[in-house]
Design a protein around this motif. Structure first.
Motif, PDB file in Angstrom:
ATOM      1  N   ASN A  27       0.937  -1.250   0.203  1.00 28.09           N
ATOM      2  CA  ASN A  27       0.117   0.077   0.089  1.00 28.09           C
ATOM      3  C   ASN A  27       0.609   1.322  -0.034  1.00 28.09           C
ATOM      4  OD1 ASN A  27      -2.414  -1.241  -0.043  1.00 28.09           O
ATOM      5  ND2 ASN A  27      -2.719  -1.211   2.158  1.00 28.09           N
ATOM      6  N   PHE A  28       2.026   1.310   0.886  1.00 25.76           N
ATOM      7  CA  PHE A  28       2.809   2.522   0.795  1.00 25.76           C
ATOM      8  C   PHE A  28       3.509   2.698  -0.525  1.00 25.76           C
ATOM      9  CE2 PHE A  28       6.602   4.443   2.179  1.00 25.76           C
ATOM     10  CZ  PHE A  28       6.390   5.439   2.673  1.00 25.76           C
ATOM     11  N   ILE A  29       3.889   1.668  -1.150  1.00 26.60           N
ATOM     12  CA  ILE A  29       4.440   1.876  -2.639  1.00 26.60           C
ATOM     13  C   ILE A  29       3.744   2.396  -3.649  1.00 26.60           C
ATOM     14  CG2 ILE A  29       5.317   0.552  -4.373  1.00 26.60           C
ATOM     15  CD1 ILE A  29       7.374   0.916  -2.163  1.00 26.60           C
ATOM     16  N   ALA A  30       2.219   1.834  -3.303  1.00 24.71           N
ATOM     17  CA  ALA A  30       1.086   2.416  -4.246  1.00 24.71           C
ATOM     18  C   ALA A  30       0.943   3.811  -3.967  1.00 24.71           C
ATOM     19  CB  ALA A  30       0.079   1.623  -4.217  1.00 24.71           C
ATOM     20  N   PHE A  31       0.992   4.276  -2.702  1.00 21.24           N
ATOM     21  CA  PHE A  31       0.858   5.781  -2.108  1.00 21.24           C
ATOM     22  C   PHE A  31       1.949   6.523  -2.795  1.00 21.24           C
ATOM     23  CE2 PHE A  31       1.226   8.747   1.078  1.00 21.24           C
ATOM     24  CZ  PHE A  31       0.133   9.570   1.151  1.00 21.24           C
ATOM     25  N   LEU A  32       3.046   6.087  -2.752  1.00 22.73           N
ATOM     26  CA  LEU A  32       4.048   6.985  -3.269  1.00 22.73           C
ATOM     27  C   LEU A  32       4.365   6.877  -4.782  1.00 22.73           C
ATOM     28  CD1 LEU A  32       7.124   5.645  -0.965  1.00 22.73           C
ATOM     29  CD2 LEU A  32       5.800   7.820  -1.022  1.00 22.73           C
ATOM     30  N   SER A  33       3.602   6.060  -5.281  1.00 20.15           N
ATOM     31  CA  SER A  33       3.638   5.981  -7.091  1.00 20.15           C
ATOM     32  C   SER A  33       2.677   6.843  -7.707  1.00 20.15           C
ATOM     33  CB  SER A  33       3.445   4.639  -7.440  1.00 20.15           C
ATOM     34  OG  SER A  33       4.198   3.816  -6.971  1.00 20.15           O
ATOM     35  N   PRO A  34       3.014   7.291  -8.840  1.00 23.15           N
ATOM     36  CA  PRO A  34       2.256   8.324  -9.402  1.00 23.15           C
ATOM     37  C   PRO A  34       1.295   7.512 -10.238  1.00 23.15           C
ATOM     38  CG  PRO A  34       4.178   7.996 -10.857  1.00 23.15           C
ATOM     39  CD  PRO A  34       4.444   7.401  -9.414  1.00 23.15           C
ATOM     40  N   LEU A  35       0.171   8.157 -10.587  1.00 24.67           N
ATOM     41  CA  LEU A  35      -0.980   7.577 -11.281  1.00 24.67           C
ATOM     42  C   LEU A  35      -0.630   6.963 -12.775  1.00 24.67           C
ATOM     43  CD1 LEU A  35      -4.192   6.825 -11.203  1.00 24.67           C
ATOM     44  CD2 LEU A  35      -4.519   9.218 -11.871  1.00 24.67           C
ATOM     45  N   GLU A  36       0.236   8.045 -13.332  1.00 27.88           N
ATOM     46  CA  GLU A  36       0.692   7.725 -14.860  1.00 27.88           C
ATOM     47  C   GLU A  36       2.102   7.455 -14.824  1.00 27.88           C
ATOM     48  OE1 GLU A  36      -0.866  10.878 -17.202  1.00 27.88           O
ATOM     49  OE2 GLU A  36      -3.102  10.328 -16.987  1.00 27.88           O
ATOM     50  N   GLU A  37       2.455   6.515 -15.157  1.00 32.02           N
ATOM     51  CA  GLU A  37       3.944   6.148 -15.254  1.00 32.02           C
ATOM     52  C   GLU A  37       4.689   7.039 -16.269  1.00 32.02           C
ATOM     53  OE1 GLU A  37       6.255   4.405 -13.395  1.00 32.02           O
ATOM     54  OE2 GLU A  37       4.494   3.884 -11.953  1.00 32.02           O
ATOM     55  N   PRO A  38       5.686   7.881 -15.974  1.00 35.64           N
ATOM     56  CA  PRO A  38       6.386   8.628 -16.900  1.00 35.64           C
ATOM     57  C   PRO A  38       7.103   7.788 -17.686  1.00 35.64           C
ATOM     58  CG  PRO A  38       7.062   8.971 -14.339  1.00 35.64           C
ATOM     59  CD  PRO A  38       6.205   8.131 -14.559  1.00 35.64           C
ATOM     60  N   HIS A  39       7.477   7.840 -19.170  1.00 36.15           N
ATOM     61  CA  HIS A  39       8.071   7.203 -19.900  1.00 36.15           C
ATOM     62  C   HIS A  39       8.797   7.936 -21.029  1.00 36.15           C
ATOM     63  CE1 HIS A  39       4.119   8.115 -21.758  1.00 36.15           C
ATOM     64  NE2 HIS A  39       4.733   8.043 -22.940  1.00 36.15           N
TER      65      HIS A  39
END
Length: 159
Positions: A27-39
């Motif tokens: 859950n913490f990793i999902a909380f720190l991750s952006p909604l859209e992955e930069p590429h």
């Protein structure tokens, strides 16, 4: 805190505690991750940020950091997971005998490897999901110059 106190006093249910730790880490990793992955768009090379937008999606205005897991859902999921873990400690079927130091060591290795990967991802794509209050600028609102900002009632102090 109540869950860990119960596990400590009972001296059991270490596999439930390990499962809760993995769930909270996820859950913490999902909380720190952006909604859209930069590429990167330039065939595997590093994106220098100098290219013009090529699609309607890239033309959108800058938006603030959007999390993959919003804060309310993060806290709700953590509370639900902890509550379920407390409930599991009332049933002996979940008290699987394990050597807890191995589980603890494995959890710390997993935690540090996962957080290292997440921090490198944040550094690579230049996003920081945490803010530390309002930004304060030096000399904000004060004009610099010969007349000191020209405020009314302060008159010109000439030579």
């Amino acid at each position: 805190m109540l869950f860990f106190l119960r596990v400590y006093l009972i001296q059991g249910y270490f596999i439930v505690a390990y499962g809760l730790g993995i769930y909270l880490l996820n859950n913490f990793i999902a909380f720190l991750s952006p909604l859209e992955e930069p590429h990167n768009n330039n065939m595997g090379g590093e994106d220098d940020g100098l290219s013009l937008p090529t699609t309607a999606k890239e033309e959108k205005e800058f938006r603030p950091f959007a999390r993959r897991l919003p804060e309310f859902k993060f806290w709700l999921a953590c509370a639900r997971g902890t509550f379920m873990s407390i409930m599991m400690t009332f049933f002996s079927v979940f008290d699987v005998p394990v050597f807890w130091p191995i589980l603890l060591m494995y959890f710390f290795v997993l935690f540090f490897m996962t957080m290292k990967r997440q921090i490198l991802h944040m550094w690579k794509h230049k996003y920081v999901p945490i803010t530390f209050g309002k930004t304060k600028y030096k000399n904000a609102g004060a004009e610099q110059g010969m007349y000191g900002g020209g405020a009314a009632g302060h008159g010109y102090k000439g030579k």
